[in-house]
Scaffold this motif. Structure first.
Motif, PDB file in Angstrom:
ATOM      1  N   PRO A 155       0.803  -1.236   0.000  1.00 50.28           N
ATOM      2  CA  PRO A 155       0.000   0.000   0.000  1.00 50.28           C
ATOM      3  C   PRO A 155       0.836   1.287   0.000  1.00 50.28           C
ATOM      4  N   LEU A 156       2.066   1.229   0.476  1.00 51.03           N
ATOM      5  CA  LEU A 156       2.908   2.424   0.461  1.00 51.03           C
ATOM      6  C   LEU A 156       3.135   2.926  -0.965  1.00 51.03           C
ATOM      7  N   VAL A 157       3.212   1.991  -1.904  1.00 53.16           N
ATOM      8  CA  VAL A 157       3.465   2.354  -3.302  1.00 53.16           C
ATOM      9  C   VAL A 157       2.188   2.283  -4.130  1.00 53.16           C
ATOM     10  N   GLY A 158       1.030   2.233  -3.454  1.00 56.74           N
ATOM     11  CA  GLY A 158      -0.256   2.269  -4.141  1.00 56.74           C
ATOM     12  C   GLY A 158      -0.744   0.936  -4.669  1.00 56.74           C
ATOM     13  N   LEU A 159      -0.144  -0.135  -4.228  1.00 56.34           N
ATOM     14  CA  LEU A 159      -0.545  -1.476  -4.686  1.00 56.34           C
ATOM     15  C   LEU A 159      -1.161  -2.259  -3.534  1.00 56.34           C
ATOM     16  N   GLY A 160      -1.696  -3.410  -3.847  1.00 57.50           N
ATOM     17  CA  GLY A 160      -2.262  -4.265  -2.818  1.00 57.50           C
ATOM     18  C   GLY A 160      -3.611  -3.759  -2.323  1.00 57.50           C
ATOM     19  N   GLU A 161      -4.022  -4.322  -1.213  1.00 53.82           N
ATOM     20  CA  GLU A 161      -5.322  -3.987  -0.634  1.00 53.82           C
ATOM     21  C   GLU A 161      -5.155  -3.624   0.838  1.00 53.82           C
ATOM     22  N   VAL A 162      -6.150  -2.902   1.343  1.00 56.57           N
ATOM     23  CA  VAL A 162      -6.147  -2.502   2.755  1.00 56.57           C
ATOM     24  C   VAL A 162      -7.523  -2.728   3.355  1.00 56.57           C
TER      25      VAL A 162
END
Length: 101
Positions: free
Chosen positions: A63-70
């Motif tokens: 998520p730090l680099v705008g990827l993945g899910e939260v």
């Protein structure tokens, strides 16, 4: 979700020691995630292969680099969507902060 939050807190504590060359902005973004209860989705089951702790850590920081899910407000979102809601851009990792291909 609670395990991922504990992982974030533990990791920010370790990085704040100053031995890994991480940028202050990266630490501040991790703290932002903790303070706003925007917690990365980290798979807890399934094979992680030979990388033991590296696969969960990769998911923790996508998520730090705008990827993945939260997880946010009890629901699962794409990290990029939540960053946009807060008018934040993904961070750019510097030397020693991530692997580049």
């Amino acid at each position: 979700m609670e395990l991922a939050k504990i992982m974030l807190i533990t990791k920010v504590h370790a990085l704040a020691q100053g031995f890994s060359g991480v940028q202050l902005g990266t630490l501040e973004r991790i703290l932002w995630h903790i303070e706003n209860d925007i917690i990365p989705v980290v798979p807890e089951k399934g094979s992680v292969g030979a990388s033991g702790d590296l696969a969960p850590l990769a998911h923790l920081f996508l998520p730090l680099v705008g990827l993945g899910e939260v997880w946010w407000k009890g629901a699962r979102y794409k990290a990029e969507e939540v960053l946009q809601k807060f008018q934040l851009s993904p961070i750019t990792l510097g030397p020693k902060e991530g692997l580049h291909s």
